[in-house]
Design an enzyme around this catalytic site. Structure first.
Site, mmCIF file in Angstrom:
data_model
loop_
_atom_site.group_PDB
_atom_site.id
_atom_site.type_symbol
_atom_site.label_atom_id
_atom_site.label_comp_id
_atom_site.label_asym_id
_atom_site.label_seq_id
_atom_site.Cartn_x
_atom_site.Cartn_y
_atom_site.Cartn_z
ATOM 1 N N GLY A 204 34.068 22.525 82.296
ATOM 2 C CA GLY A 204 34.885 23.586 83.170
ATOM 3 C C GLY A 204 36.483 23.655 82.817
ATOM 4 N N SER A 205 36.959 24.510 82.400
ATOM 5 C CA SER A 205 38.477 24.684 81.754
ATOM 6 C C SER A 205 38.857 25.880 81.559
ATOM 7 C CB SER A 205 38.210 23.786 80.418
ATOM 8 O OG SER A 205 37.082 24.296 79.648
ATOM 9 N N ARG A 206 40.058 25.831 80.554
ATOM 10 C CA ARG A 206 40.700 27.179 80.493
ATOM 11 C C ARG A 206 41.281 27.163 78.823
ATOM 12 N NH1 ARG A 206 45.881 27.774 83.760
ATOM 13 N NH2 ARG A 206 47.335 28.619 82.216
ATOM 14 N N MET B 217 37.280 29.310 82.286
ATOM 15 C CA MET B 217 35.609 28.910 81.988
ATOM 16 C C MET B 217 34.963 28.199 82.975
ATOM 17 S SD MET B 217 35.856 27.827 77.948
ATOM 18 C CE MET B 217 37.044 26.624 78.077
#
Length: 243
Positions: free
Chosen positions: A202-204, A114
């Site tokens: 912001g990540s996963r 993301m």
């Protein structure tokens, strides 16, 4: 010829509107809005534009659009908006392994990255009961790196469906992200596509597919949380062909 008593056909009108903002974002919009007003007061419109842009971006980051979740047996739905960056068979993280988790055999992991421009509300991939929620503090490496799944701040969640099948997924903080927020706890009942948390900024998200579930997405594809079919039962997870 239509009867005079026949009621007229009314065609529904669908109008676009801005998505709602999640309550978690209100304080950040307020802070950025105050900074914008200060910049306007001291520097005028010319130098205040960056702060105006920041306020708009923060509001957009926390947007929480309505999603229509596909219904059907054996479907695994994407828990996050973003880019499919990895599809590979890997060992299950120790926090998700064992007889009370996903077992000890390697499973297919689908990773969704993301960016700071994606919707960051995460949703459950199946309906069922939350069996595990394990939070681990850690580093803030680039979430697109493979080692982020082992070293970054993360939260593991296991959902058990009504048929007893379990699906595990992991929220992973990234280079900019500094907080994982969870909306569920063990024992909670959830519906497919229900909001279960968010990650700032912001990540996963990694999803571990059971062996009888085949990926239905490809590398480079974009997923939509609560809508994209990530996997489907009745196909071989290794080959993706009907058993």
């Amino acid at each position: 010829m239509a009867s005079l008593d026949t009621p007229p056909v009314v065609t529904p009108t669908i109008k676009w509107r801005f998505p709602d903002m999640h309550p978690e974002g209100r304080k950040y919009v307020f802070i950025s809005g105050v900074l914008t007003l200060i910049a306007l007061w001291w520097f005028g419109w010319f130098l205040a534009w960056p702060f105006i842009g920041l306020t708009i971006w923060v509001a957009a980051f926390f947007r929480d659009p309505v999603r229509t979740t596909p219904q059907g047996e054996g479907l695994i739905i994407a828990p996050a908006d973003g880019l499919i960056t990895m599809i590979e068979r890997v060992p299950v993280p120790r926090e998700l392994a064992g007889e009370n988790g996903l077992g000890d055999a390697p499973l297919v992991r689908v990773s969704i990255f993301m960016s700071v421009f994606d919707v960051h509300i995460n949703r459950t991939p199946i309906a069922g009961t939350i069996r595990q929620v394990v939070y681990i503090s850690g580093k803030f490496l680039n979430a697109d790196l493979d080692k982020a799944s082992e070293e970054n701040e993360r939260q593991h969640i296991v959902v058990e469906g009504r048929d007893g099948q379990r699906v595990g997924f992991t929220q992973i903080a990234g280079l900019v992200a500094r907080r994982i927020l969870g909306f569920v706890k063990p024992g909670d009942m959830v519906a497919t596509g229900q909001r279960i948390g968010l990650i700032r900024f912001g990540s996963r998200v990694d999803v571990y597919l059971p062996d009888d579930i085949a990926p239905q997405v490809a590398l480079g594809q974009r997923s939509v949380a609560g809508e994209t079919v990530l996997g489907r039962r009745g196909l071989s997870a290794a080959t993706g062909i009907a058993q």
